[in-house]
Design an enzyme around this catalytic site. Structure first.
Site, PDB file in Angstrom:
ATOM      1  N   ILE A 292       5.173  -2.401  -7.579  1.00 25.67           N
ATOM      2  CA  ILE A 292       4.488  -1.352  -7.646  1.00 25.67           C
ATOM      3  C   ILE A 292       5.178  -0.545  -7.071  1.00 25.67           C
ATOM      4  CG2 ILE A 292       1.862  -0.873  -7.637  1.00 25.67           C
ATOM      5  CD1 ILE A 292       1.308  -3.567  -7.346  1.00 25.67           C
ATOM      6  N   ARG A 293       5.810   0.126  -7.610  1.00 27.98           N
ATOM      7  CA  ARG A 293       6.441   1.348  -6.823  1.00 27.98           C
ATOM      8  C   ARG A 293       6.750   1.255  -5.474  1.00 27.98           C
ATOM      9  NH1 ARG A 293       1.476   2.514  -6.879  1.00 27.98           N
ATOM     10  NH2 ARG A 293       1.228   3.043  -4.748  1.00 27.98           N
TER      11      ARG A 293
ATOM     12  N   GLY B  50       1.144  -0.742   0.110  1.00 26.19           N
ATOM     13  CA  GLY B  50      -0.400  -0.432  -0.019  1.00 26.19           C
ATOM     14  C   GLY B  50       0.852   1.020   0.258  1.00 26.19           C
TER      15      GLY B  50
ATOM     16  N   HIS C 128       4.075  -8.328  -4.759  1.00 27.46           N
ATOM     17  CA  HIS C 128       3.053  -8.753  -4.394  1.00 27.46           C
ATOM     18  C   HIS C 128       2.601  -9.850  -4.920  1.00 27.46           C
ATOM     19  CE1 HIS C 128       1.336  -4.756  -3.506  1.00 27.46           C
ATOM     20  NE2 HIS C 128       2.858  -4.362  -3.513  1.00 27.46           N
TER      21      HIS C 128
ATOM     22  N   SER D  84       3.214   2.830   2.679  1.00 22.95           N
ATOM     23  CA  SER D  84       4.411   2.681   3.696  1.00 22.95           C
ATOM     24  C   SER D  84       4.057   4.042   4.567  1.00 22.95           C
ATOM     25  CB  SER D  84       5.374   2.098   3.573  1.00 22.95           C
ATOM     26  OG  SER D  84       6.335   3.596   3.052  1.00 22.95           O
TER      27      SER D  84
ATOM     28  N   ARG E  73      12.807   2.899  -0.346  1.00 28.46           N
ATOM     29  CA  ARG E  73      12.296   3.662  -1.530  1.00 28.46           C
ATOM     30  C   ARG E  73      11.756   3.428  -3.152  1.00 28.46           C
ATOM     31  NH1 ARG E  73       8.139   7.135   2.390  1.00 28.46           N
ATOM     32  NH2 ARG E  73       6.790   6.681   0.966  1.00 28.46           N
TER      33      ARG E  73
ATOM     34  N   CYS F  99       6.070  -5.283   0.013  1.00 27.97           N
ATOM     35  CA  CYS F  99       5.744  -4.367  -0.299  1.00 27.97           C
ATOM     36  C   CYS F  99       6.203  -3.107   0.494  1.00 27.97           C
ATOM     37  CB  CYS F  99       5.431  -4.064  -1.194  1.00 27.97           C
ATOM     38  SG  CYS F  99       6.035  -2.459  -2.929  1.00 27.97           S
TER      39      CYS F  99
ATOM     40  N   GLU G 205       0.869 -11.800  -3.193  1.00 30.03           N
ATOM     41  CA  GLU G 205      -0.939 -11.705  -3.484  1.00 30.03           C
ATOM     42  C   GLU G 205      -1.430 -11.237  -4.614  1.00 30.03           C
ATOM     43  OE1 GLU G 205       0.848  -9.840  -2.506  1.00 30.03           O
ATOM     44  OE2 GLU G 205      -0.173  -7.487  -2.746  1.00 30.03           O
TER      45      GLU G 205
HETATM   46  N1  GLN Z   1       5.901   3.169  -2.761  1.00 34.86           N
HETATM   47  C1  GLN Z   1       4.963   2.840  -1.819  1.00 34.86           C
HETATM   48  C2  GLN Z   1       5.707   3.390  -0.685  1.00 34.86           C
HETATM   49  O1  GLN Z   1       6.788   3.538  -0.180  1.00 34.86           O
HETATM   50  C3  GLN Z   1       4.985   1.353  -2.012  1.00 34.86           C
HETATM   51  C4  GLN Z   1       4.499   0.113  -2.631  1.00 34.86           C
HETATM   52  C5  GLN Z   1       3.455  -0.627  -2.677  1.00 34.86           C
HETATM   53  O2  GLN Z   1       3.674  -1.374  -1.844  1.00 34.86           O
HETATM   54  N2  GLN Z   1       3.004  -1.541  -3.782  1.00 34.86           N
HETATM   55  O3  GLN Z   1       4.965   2.961   0.862  1.00 34.86           O
END
Ligand code: GLN
Length: 189
Positions: A134-135, A46, A170, A48, A105, A78, A172
């Site tokens: 994802i990021r 998500g 991820h 953080s 990050r 993540c 999941e």
């Molecule tokens: N970029 C988000 C962070 O720094 C983490 C991305 C993710 O959980 N998919 O918290």
């Protein structure tokens, strides 16, 4: 067997589905009392900083930190990996700090915010794992007792420290349950 899934923000529903597919009983955790009876905990991906803010607001930092210190298995994916880390490069945002790792990050750059790639994860067998990033963060330093379980182009993306497991991707979001099964099995649950 009850497994808590921190359900404040992010991809918690998909973790619950993965656990249910493995025959575990997922419990969405939003309040400290819901941690009672959980044999393990998953902290989803998500954002953080948001997860940290909400954990603070819902008084979840202390009980979750205590669980980790007492040896209850915790799996962070993540943003969940970021929450578990001791060091977060260039940030003083709230964290659990349970794992002896440093993370960076959004480590894969703005150009490629999200991508998928096959990962070699020897502890899960010879079949590659589809990593959905994802990021995503990467692990930039590991302390004693931390095992590196997967790397992607020299970037550490899956680590384990005893009862603590953290993935930059991820698991999941795919139909492959092997990493969740590994977490449950490795935790002797
Ligand atoms: N970029 C988000 C962070 O720094 C983490 C991305 C993710 O959980 N998919 O918290």
């Amino acid at each position: 067997m009850k497994i808590g899934v921190l359900a404040l923000q992010g991809a918690f529903r998909e973790h619950c589905l993965a656990l249910a597919r493995l025959g575990a009983e997922p419990v969405e955790v939003r309040k400290p009392a819901q941690l009672e009876g959980c044999r393990a905990l998953i902290i989803p991906g998500g954002e953080s900083t948001t997860i940290g803010k909400l954990m603070d607001q819902y008084n979840l930092f202390e009980p979750v930190r205590r669980m980790g210190e007492q040896g209850v298995p915790i799996f962070g994916t993540c943003a969940g990996m970021i929450m578990l880390a001791r060091e977060i490069e260039g940030s003083d945002q709230p964290r659990l700090g349970l794992m002896s790792i440093g993370v960076s990050r959004n480590a894969f750059g703005r150009q490629v915010e999200s991508f998928e790639s096959d990962l070699d994860v020897p502890v899960l067998g010879s079949e590659p794992v589809r990593g959905v990033f994802i990021r995503a963060p990467q692990v930039v330093s590991v302390g004693p007792g931390v095992e590196v379980l997967a790397v992607y182009h020299d970037k550490v993306v899956l680590v384990r420290q005893g009862h603590l497991l953290a993935a930059a991707f991820h698991p999941e979001l795919t139909a492959d349950n092997r990493l969740h099964a590994y977490f449950l099995a490795g935790s002797r649950l």
